[in-house]
Design an enzyme around this catalytic site. Sequence first.
Site, PDB file in Angstrom:
ATOM      1  N   ASP A 294     -17.741 -59.845 -27.527  1.00 35.77           N
ATOM      2  CA  ASP A 294     -18.355 -60.334 -26.294  1.00 35.77           C
ATOM      3  C   ASP A 294     -18.705 -61.825 -26.408  1.00 35.77           C
ATOM      4  OD1 ASP A 294     -19.444 -60.188 -23.764  1.00 35.77           O
ATOM      5  OD2 ASP A 294     -20.782 -58.516 -24.208  1.00 35.77           O
TER       6      ASP A 294
ATOM      7  N   ASP B 298     -17.803 -56.820 -15.341  1.00 37.23           N
ATOM      8  CA  ASP B 298     -18.980 -55.973 -15.557  1.00 37.23           C
ATOM      9  C   ASP B 298     -19.244 -55.096 -14.343  1.00 37.23           C
ATOM     10  OD1 ASP B 298     -19.579 -56.723 -18.087  1.00 37.23           O
ATOM     11  OD2 ASP B 298     -21.275 -58.005 -17.593  1.00 37.23           O
TER      12      ASP B 298
HETATM   13  C1  DGJ Z   1     -21.778 -58.167 -21.327  1.00 38.51           C
HETATM   14  C2  DGJ Z   1     -20.585 -57.256 -21.260  1.00 38.51           C
HETATM   15  O1  DGJ Z   1     -19.712 -57.678 -20.284  1.00 38.51           O
HETATM   16  C3  DGJ Z   1     -21.074 -55.839 -21.047  1.00 38.51           C
HETATM   17  O2  DGJ Z   1     -19.985 -54.984 -20.902  1.00 38.51           O
HETATM   18  C4  DGJ Z   1     -21.943 -55.430 -22.191  1.00 38.51           C
HETATM   19  O3  DGJ Z   1     -21.192 -55.370 -23.353  1.00 38.51           O
HETATM   20  C5  DGJ Z   1     -23.077 -56.415 -22.335  1.00 38.51           C
HETATM   21  N1  DGJ Z   1     -22.628 -57.765 -22.403  1.00 38.51           N
HETATM   22  C6  DGJ Z   1     -23.881 -56.091 -23.561  1.00 38.51           C
HETATM   23  O4  DGJ Z   1     -24.865 -57.008 -23.785  1.00 38.51           O
END
Ligand code: DGJ
Length: 799
Positions: A529, A599
Amino acid sequence: MKRIYIFICLLLPLVAQAQQNSYRPAEIAYPSFQTSALQMGNTTLPQSDVILPFTSTTPSQSNSPRRAPGGGHSGGTTVETPGLPIGDAVIPLSVIAMIFVLFKTLRRRKSMLCSVLAFTCLPIFAECEKVSALPTFGDIDHIHLPALLVQHADGDQSLQLRAQDTTYMDNAQYKETVIATKDLVQPFFVTLHVRQWKAVPITETWYEISHTEKKPVRLQRFDSGYLPLENGDLYLVHLHGNWAGEAVPTIERLTRGVKSIRNSDGARNAHLDAPQVMISLDGVPQENSGRVLGAALCWSGNFEIRVAATDEKGFHFYAGIDPMASEYILSPKEVFTTPHLAYTFSNEGMGGVSRAFHRWVRTCGMLHNGNATRSILLNSWEGIYFDITEERIIAMMNDIAAFGGELFVMDDGWFGGKYQRNSDDAALGDWIVDTRKLPNGLEALTQAAKDRHIQFGIWIEPEAVNTRSELFEQHPEWALQERGRELKLGRGGTQLVLDMTNPKVQDFVFNLVDNLLTKHPEIAYIKWDANASIQNCGSTYLPRDKQSNLYIDYHLGLIKTLERIRAKYPDVVIQNCASGGGRANYGLMPYFDEFWVSDNNDALQRVYIQWGTSYFFPSNSMAQHIGGSPYLMTGRTTPIKFRCDVAMSGRLGMELQPAHMTDTERAQCTTAFHDYKELRELIQLGNLYRLVSPYEPVPVVEQQQVASLMYVNDAKDHAVLFAYGLSSFMKQSSRRIRLAGLDPERTYTLRERNVRHGEQPCALDGQTFTGAYLMSVGLEIPLSTEYAIDYPSRIIELK
Ligand code: DGJ
């Protein structure tokens, strides 16, 4: 000295087209770039099967890599181009490229049109004026913009590159022309590369820049490529968006002046504006017809793509690293390599451009393990967020295994020592298992996964640190920061970005992955991430006089680290995530197997987000998850069948708490996973045809807003269609959807897949039609009649 001009023209097919339209040459001939022509010494010209029709004398052939006989300064054979009386000789680099594209495309269609086009365009092409492959400041007139602008060590700002040497490479995969050039005055060198892939209609360009001046040179603009475009009704297609609303296709007419698309996030470059575009040469772009150019800058940092119409004669396309706050200070003998810029050209509209990019991505190393299919997974994030416990994780593993899934991914929240990761404000950087949450460590989880015959994956955010972390206490200097200024803090009010220019930080990131995978070789998947942009643009590692290298060196350091990881761990699946789709770019995808599209898991909005993303990315790279309902971000309620069908058009996964699902929802997911496995290869590796855009205005008021796309295998004997109803009202009539990409001669039998739980397949199930019928008449997919008012959808397999 003979003057030889490099042509980097997309003009050939355009010119051919123009001639067919009986335009006068002057109307389509390229504007005056005479003064900007890149000159070469006596140099042998590239030999290419596709330009043979042009040549009366061909250079001698030798095995690859081919080097010009006589080197750079004497003796090379000159190709005479009877149809192209331009100077004494010509190096039609991108003409070759574009003819190659055209040739390959047409050859696939078994058409002789290619040679006809090549010949018919000659007289007009001869009228075109000379165009530089690389307009440089100091070698072009005041009207045009440079692609390369530097300030030499002595303050001189001019650059007049002249070719010294040309090398040709020809291997099974591509042909590459490499032209070494030097400034007329300064010891400043630029080596141009043009790579033409053989199996896909893609041409890549990039440059290497170096010098032996007495002090560093300042690179002030260094685009990876430049392309002149015909005058006409040109439309630019680019993806604009934001967190949770990525990849909205933005389509606009190009007018006079300069249109610039750029991103200055620093660490991610695809949330707002993305470094991939299309340009329609035939007015408003169509999905399956019309001439469209595609261009992708393979870079993960700041970029700028410009289309300039600075006079009335034509358009000029430039793409490269964004020069803002990025003057690159190049020491003597250092080599700076620009990112690659990939072009494609299609007569089959935006769909043709997408399919070319998808094939290139899968087969030419632009996506790690590009030709492999991906597993069905459950990710813990939206199910339990930071509330990780061994019990909850194992319960989720039970669920995904029961549905027939293949992988469980433990997301954020599993780590932390002195500082606990119970929210987003602490512990990034402290990559130790939090034994308060997981008393038996990762071992218990990997064993539990093994017992359930599924794989185990884990989330990390390697480039980040929280100020509330042991890492920051020990190494505050590892965070990016501007000397003497207050830190600007990101997510959770404590997040910073680590300084990837620093080799010690690169080692730290490598070791994080290496330790995890050495201690736990059962880990099959990593979610990488990146949730922060570079807000503190300063490095304690870079010298003070090279601070402006930061935006670039950050990504070079990141790529170097990823290369090390990939060299040691080629088989671990790694997801590229950046608060969703913030890093959907071809600078990073060669190191990743897939990316997190968004997301936002609201199935309705996902139809739109996935639609735009598919313009440039193949489906096996697009992670699409079934979210909960009502969906936490939007509050929207959607049926499980719709959520499954939307996620099934890419790499299928789930992102919810299965414990909250109803029996019906569980049954539907089990069916979806079963059917997906049977269709997986077709969906993930097939050729995409977008049929009805969700953005398309509904033609008649009583008709339903729909979106539809399909995948067809190479043999055209297996296809699958997805159709989604986006609006539903009583008494609404169905839209007729015409299919694409099928074999017109073939007869296909239809079968409905992932049938709604408790219902029978729709009336189309079991019917047969010819490909010709399906493509010309189409099908009325029942989307509104059976289900009254909700989000209907159908998946129809054709065999
Ligand atoms: C941002 C990501 O896009 C999410 O899917 C998740 O992993 C969160 N971070 C976790 O902090």
